[in-house]
Motif scaffolding. Structure first.
Motif, PDB file in Angstrom:
ATOM      1  N   ILE A  47       5.879   4.194  11.249  1.00  0.00           N
ATOM      2  CA  ILE A  47       6.747   3.377  10.394  1.00  0.00           C
ATOM      3  C   ILE A  47       5.956   2.248   9.753  1.00  0.00           C
ATOM      4  O   ILE A  47       6.084   1.977   8.554  1.00  0.00           O
ATOM      5  CB  ILE A  47       7.942   2.824  11.218  1.00  0.00           C
ATOM      6  CG1 ILE A  47       8.903   3.957  11.578  1.00  0.00           C
ATOM      7  CG2 ILE A  47       8.662   1.726  10.459  1.00  0.00           C
ATOM      8  CD1 ILE A  47      10.032   3.551  12.508  1.00  0.00           C
ATOM      9  N   VAL A  51       5.464   1.615   5.755  1.00  0.00           N
ATOM     10  CA  VAL A  51       5.840   0.381   5.073  1.00  0.00           C
ATOM     11  C   VAL A  51       4.638  -0.201   4.321  1.00  0.00           C
ATOM     12  O   VAL A  51       4.755  -0.638   3.175  1.00  0.00           O
ATOM     13  CB  VAL A  51       6.402  -0.646   6.084  1.00  0.00           C
ATOM     14  CG1 VAL A  51       6.480  -2.040   5.468  1.00  0.00           C
ATOM     15  CG2 VAL A  51       7.776  -0.209   6.562  1.00  0.00           C
ATOM     16  N   LEU A  52       3.459  -0.144   4.959  1.00  0.00           N
ATOM     17  CA  LEU A  52       2.270  -0.745   4.331  1.00  0.00           C
ATOM     18  C   LEU A  52       1.823   0.019   3.095  1.00  0.00           C
ATOM     19  O   LEU A  52       1.296  -0.563   2.151  1.00  0.00           O
ATOM     20  CB  LEU A  52       1.118  -0.816   5.343  1.00  0.00           C
ATOM     21  CG  LEU A  52       1.295  -1.849   6.460  1.00  0.00           C
ATOM     22  CD1 LEU A  52       0.148  -1.760   7.446  1.00  0.00           C
ATOM     23  CD2 LEU A  52       1.387  -3.254   5.882  1.00  0.00           C
ATOM     24  N   ILE A  53       2.007   1.356   3.092  1.00  0.00           N
ATOM     25  CA  ILE A  53       1.572   2.113   1.913  1.00  0.00           C
ATOM     26  C   ILE A  53       2.713   2.299   0.916  1.00  0.00           C
ATOM     27  O   ILE A  53       2.538   2.945  -0.113  1.00  0.00           O
ATOM     28  CB  ILE A  53       0.972   3.483   2.298  1.00  0.00           C
ATOM     29  CG1 ILE A  53       2.004   4.380   2.981  1.00  0.00           C
ATOM     30  CG2 ILE A  53      -0.247   3.304   3.186  1.00  0.00           C
ATOM     31  CD1 ILE A  53       1.452   5.751   3.354  1.00  0.00           C
ATOM     32  N   GLY A  54       3.877   1.730   1.216  1.00  0.00           N
ATOM     33  CA  GLY A  54       4.974   1.797   0.266  1.00  0.00           C
ATOM     34  C   GLY A  54       5.760   3.094   0.319  1.00  0.00           C
ATOM     35  O   GLY A  54       6.482   3.411  -0.629  1.00  0.00           O
ATOM     36  N   VAL A  56       8.609   4.180   1.619  1.00  0.00           N
ATOM     37  CA  VAL A  56       9.879   3.872   2.276  1.00  0.00           C
ATOM     38  C   VAL A  56      11.009   4.661   1.635  1.00  0.00           C
ATOM     39  O   VAL A  56      10.931   4.949   0.437  1.00  0.00           O
ATOM     40  CB  VAL A  56      10.214   2.365   2.189  1.00  0.00           C
ATOM     41  CG1 VAL A  56       9.291   1.589   3.077  1.00  0.00           C
ATOM     42  CG2 VAL A  56      10.188   1.871   0.769  1.00  0.00           C
ATOM     43  N   PRO A  57      12.077   5.030   2.380  1.00  0.00           N
ATOM     44  CA  PRO A  57      12.190   4.813   3.822  1.00  0.00           C
ATOM     45  C   PRO A  57      11.154   5.650   4.579  1.00  0.00           C
ATOM     46  O   PRO A  57      10.842   6.755   4.147  1.00  0.00           O
ATOM     47  CB  PRO A  57      13.608   5.301   4.147  1.00  0.00           C
ATOM     48  CG  PRO A  57      14.278   5.616   2.868  1.00  0.00           C
ATOM     49  CD  PRO A  57      13.250   5.706   1.821  1.00  0.00           C
ATOM     50  N   PRO A  58      10.652   5.125   5.710  1.00  0.00           N
ATOM     51  CA  PRO A  58       9.623   5.833   6.475  1.00  0.00           C
ATOM     52  C   PRO A  58      10.105   7.211   6.952  1.00  0.00           C
ATOM     53  O   PRO A  58      11.302   7.416   7.161  1.00  0.00           O
ATOM     54  CB  PRO A  58       9.387   4.912   7.677  1.00  0.00           C
ATOM     55  CG  PRO A  58       9.896   3.588   7.264  1.00  0.00           C
ATOM     56  CD  PRO A  58      11.030   3.861   6.316  1.00  0.00           C
ATOM     57  N   ALA A  60       9.983   8.569   9.745  1.00  0.00           N
ATOM     58  CA  ALA A  60      10.685   8.564  11.027  1.00  0.00           C
ATOM     59  C   ALA A  60      12.168   8.255  10.848  1.00  0.00           C
ATOM     60  O   ALA A  60      12.969   8.507  11.749  1.00  0.00           O
ATOM     61  CB  ALA A  60      10.048   7.539  11.972  1.00  0.00           C
ATOM     62  N   LEU A  61      12.545   7.714   9.690  1.00  0.00           N
ATOM     63  CA  LEU A  61      13.961   7.422   9.441  1.00  0.00           C
ATOM     64  C   LEU A  61      14.621   8.461   8.543  1.00  0.00           C
ATOM     65  O   LEU A  61      15.826   8.402   8.308  1.00  0.00           O
ATOM     66  CB  LEU A  61      14.118   6.037   8.798  1.00  0.00           C
ATOM     67  CG  LEU A  61      13.626   4.852   9.610  1.00  0.00           C
ATOM     68  CD1 LEU A  61      13.995   3.561   8.922  1.00  0.00           C
ATOM     69  CD2 LEU A  61      14.175   4.878  11.024  1.00  0.00           C
ATOM     70  N   THR A  62      13.859   9.401   8.021  1.00  0.00           N
ATOM     71  CA  THR A  62      14.475  10.387   7.139  1.00  0.00           C
ATOM     72  C   THR A  62      14.461  11.785   7.743  1.00  0.00           C
ATOM     73  O   THR A  62      15.220  12.637   7.308  1.00  0.00           O
ATOM     74  CB  THR A  62      13.756  10.429   5.774  1.00  0.00           C
ATOM     75  OG1 THR A  62      12.357  10.606   5.999  1.00  0.00           O
ATOM     76  CG2 THR A  62      13.969   9.136   5.013  1.00  0.00           C
ATOM     77  N   GLY A 128      -1.948   5.793  15.234  1.00  0.00           N
ATOM     78  CA  GLY A 128      -2.099   6.260  16.610  1.00  0.00           C
ATOM     79  C   GLY A 128      -1.787   5.195  17.647  1.00  0.00           C
ATOM     80  O   GLY A 128      -1.176   5.489  18.678  1.00  0.00           O
ATOM     81  N   GLY A 131       2.394   2.364  18.020  1.00  0.00           N
ATOM     82  CA  GLY A 131       3.551   2.544  18.883  1.00  0.00           C
ATOM     83  C   GLY A 131       3.337   1.927  20.258  1.00  0.00           C
ATOM     84  O   GLY A 131       4.217   1.236  20.781  1.00  0.00           O
TER      85      GLY A 131
ATOM     86  N   VAL B  56       2.945  -3.768  -2.264  1.00  0.00           N
ATOM     87  CA  VAL B  56       2.253  -2.859  -1.345  1.00  0.00           C
ATOM     88  C   VAL B  56       1.430  -1.858  -2.144  1.00  0.00           C
ATOM     89  O   VAL B  56       1.818  -1.495  -3.256  1.00  0.00           O
ATOM     90  CB  VAL B  56       3.265  -2.104  -0.448  1.00  0.00           C
ATOM     91  CG1 VAL B  56       3.866  -3.032   0.562  1.00  0.00           C
ATOM     92  CG2 VAL B  56       4.312  -1.381  -1.253  1.00  0.00           C
ATOM     93  N   PRO B  57       0.310  -1.353  -1.574  1.00  0.00           N
ATOM     94  CA  PRO B  57      -0.298  -1.815  -0.318  1.00  0.00           C
ATOM     95  C   PRO B  57      -0.774  -3.254  -0.434  1.00  0.00           C
ATOM     96  O   PRO B  57      -1.215  -3.661  -1.506  1.00  0.00           O
ATOM     97  CB  PRO B  57      -1.502  -0.883  -0.133  1.00  0.00           C
ATOM     98  CG  PRO B  57      -1.420   0.154  -1.186  1.00  0.00           C
ATOM     99  CD  PRO B  57      -0.478  -0.299  -2.233  1.00  0.00           C
ATOM    100  N   PRO B  58      -0.680  -4.023   0.665  1.00  0.00           N
ATOM    101  CA  PRO B  58      -1.062  -5.430   0.651  1.00  0.00           C
ATOM    102  C   PRO B  58      -2.527  -5.615   0.263  1.00  0.00           C
ATOM    103  O   PRO B  58      -3.360  -4.745   0.514  1.00  0.00           O
ATOM    104  CB  PRO B  58      -0.840  -5.871   2.101  1.00  0.00           C
ATOM    105  CG  PRO B  58       0.095  -4.880   2.676  1.00  0.00           C
ATOM    106  CD  PRO B  58      -0.212  -3.592   1.988  1.00  0.00           C
TER     107      PRO B  58
ATOM    108  N   LEU C  52      12.740  -1.667   5.423  1.00  0.00           N
ATOM    109  CA  LEU C  52      12.685  -0.237   5.757  1.00  0.00           C
ATOM    110  C   LEU C  52      13.341   0.628   4.685  1.00  0.00           C
ATOM    111  O   LEU C  52      12.917   1.771   4.459  1.00  0.00           O
ATOM    112  CB  LEU C  52      13.354   0.019   7.112  1.00  0.00           C
ATOM    113  CG  LEU C  52      12.573  -0.492   8.320  1.00  0.00           C
ATOM    114  CD1 LEU C  52      13.369  -0.283   9.594  1.00  0.00           C
ATOM    115  CD2 LEU C  52      11.222   0.209   8.436  1.00  0.00           C
ATOM    116  N   MET C 119      20.943   7.877  10.541  1.00  0.00           N
ATOM    117  CA  MET C 119      19.982   6.803  10.380  1.00  0.00           C
ATOM    118  C   MET C 119      20.658   5.539   9.848  1.00  0.00           C
ATOM    119  O   MET C 119      20.286   4.418  10.216  1.00  0.00           O
ATOM    120  CB  MET C 119      18.869   7.240   9.425  1.00  0.00           C
ATOM    121  CG  MET C 119      17.979   8.316  10.001  1.00  0.00           C
ATOM    122  SD  MET C 119      17.170   7.768  11.539  1.00  0.00           S
ATOM    123  CE  MET C 119      16.325   9.282  12.015  1.00  0.00           C
TER     124      MET C 119
END
Lengths: 218, 218, 218
Positions: A47, A51-54, A56-58, A60-62, A128, A131, B56-58, C52, C119
């Motif tokens: 996630i 978010v950092l690479i833009g 979204v939604p990540p 893991a949420l879709t 990696g 989490g 993003v990216p930052p 998110l 979600m």
């Protein structure tokens, strides 16, 4: 290939969720707390990367499968933690597998989103280890990945190798598998031989009260 | 101007990374842990700002110099922490300089991305203090910026001044420099005179066990 | 309807900010630290949700009223914490109200941004509990929502109900109110009757040193 990666990804999610749930059970969280730790340990790395690479939604949420696998591991651990404790050594092996898959696939995703090679490798590593760091922060502990063991280094090696393969134009499937194998192998050898990264050399920092003398001024 | 700001920005990154690495060495993290703390202390403030404003990216992930400077500070601290400890007072001065640069440039970036003036000033402050907060959370400590000293207040003053200058249409270069000088000056005077923000007045919260009586119920 | 939701939202922000500020006062933070905890407890849930789902800058940074209400609660608590401590029971009621509003409105916002129903319900829950988790992490504590009490469960129930209503095409206003009432009611009953979620059954995890035997290997 797609299918293999997906299966490995879900295996990684499952074992990372086991590690989160086990930590939660040990700290006597309630059922909800254990499930949150399962989900966080398995998905916060990915996630954060998304978010950092833009992106979204990540993912893991879709994609509901990540949630389902995480919750399954959490519920199993909650009701059967004695048995899972006995599985220490297989769990460590699965965990190394999850680390390998997450580091390699995380780096590839960052490359696809246009990040520079070095940053893509670092984001693979973050995928990696993120989490496990979230799991430890939620338990108010210093993330173990920061103080012990060859863990992040193995993730970085695998991520760096897959990025290099991409730059050199190597065929994608073998490069991916070899990179994951490198990470997995390094991690397993490190466990078996007790490899450690260097810690600060003795000096004033090694005095018993070293942890308490941080300047209050900041 | 551009060049001056970049140099100051990298100096700020370097000294913030020193503060993160020093904290990591004191807690006996391994080399990887120390480098993570270096990077986090120097860059999490800016990364958080960029994620919040949608940039993003930052920048910290797209410009390799921030990474390089952070790692350099981490490696130096890891192998030479005794010497760096002796530099307490220059480090505090550099840190004040980093705070000033980050607060002012963070507020300007937030303005450029269309945030309201008050929020831009707060995001400037966050850019300045976010890294130190991440460093402390990763070490499982209450961020020192929350309980001691004029630190965030100096950052907010500098950020507010640069935002005001922008609103009033003052010429950009002198307004920027004056704002950074305000933050830097406030911080240095606070260190020298031991200025503190008020803490809660005595009462039931001042009893010795005050920290332990939070209701368990939530 | 719009106006009612806004008022409830600001009431929720206010009471969540009270909970953050109270925790900060108990840990003897300075004025700035107390205000940061006020803002974090009241807004981090919504900010995380917005990041998110890609709704940046987050609403809490673009609508000044959330900031103003948070700071007001923080300043009041800082100077009048003895009185607010005496209000334990009304504060718990307002907190349950805030939880209900945040969970329901958070789920609706996630649906609007195209997330899948499950979600969206989870993001509603996160909107409700995220602020309290941030408050506890900043105080270097395990989030209380992870180990005690029916809290997140009530938020999830309300969020799930509003999502279901949307899917079934029920009229929006009554479905929203009923969902918030469900969350609020569950939470109040749980407080009154001391309802708890199950915790891990006794076993090796219940030994006194259970918290310290986590494997160092990760």
């Amino acid at each position: 290939m797609e299918r293999l990666l997906l299966v490995l990804d879900l295996v990684g999610t499952f074992v990372f969720a086991l590690s989160g749930a086990t930590a939660g059970v040990r700290r006597r969280l309630d059922l909800f707390g254990v499930l949150v730790l399962s989900f966080a340990a398995a998905n916060v790395g990915g996630i954060t990367r998304d978010v950092l690479i833009g992106a979204v939604p990540p993912a893991a949420l879709t994609d509901w499968r990540y949630l389902a696998v995480s919750l399954l591991a959490g519920v199993m651990t909650f009701y059967r933690h004695a048995q899972i404790d006995r599985l220490r050594s297989p769990v460590l092996m699965f965990d190394a597998m999850g680390l390998a898959v997450f580091a390699v696939s995380g780096a590839q995703k960052a490359l696809v989103h246009g990040l520079e090679p070095v940053m893509a490798a670092l984001l693979g590593m973050l995928t990696g280890i993120g989490g496990g760091m979230a799991r430890d922060v939620l338990l108010a502990e210093v993330p173990t990945v920061l103080r012990a063991d060859i863990y992040a280094t193995a993730a970085l090696a695998g991520a760096a190798m897959v990025v290099s393969g991409e730059l050199l134009g190597l065929p994608s499937l073998p490069a991916t598998l070899a990179s994951a194998a490198l990470c997995f192998g390094l991690r397993m050898i490190a466990i078996r031989r007790g490899w450690q990264l260097p810690t600060p050399d003795a000096g004033d920092a090694s005095s018993p009260d070293a942890q308490d003398d941080r300047p209050r001024g900041r």
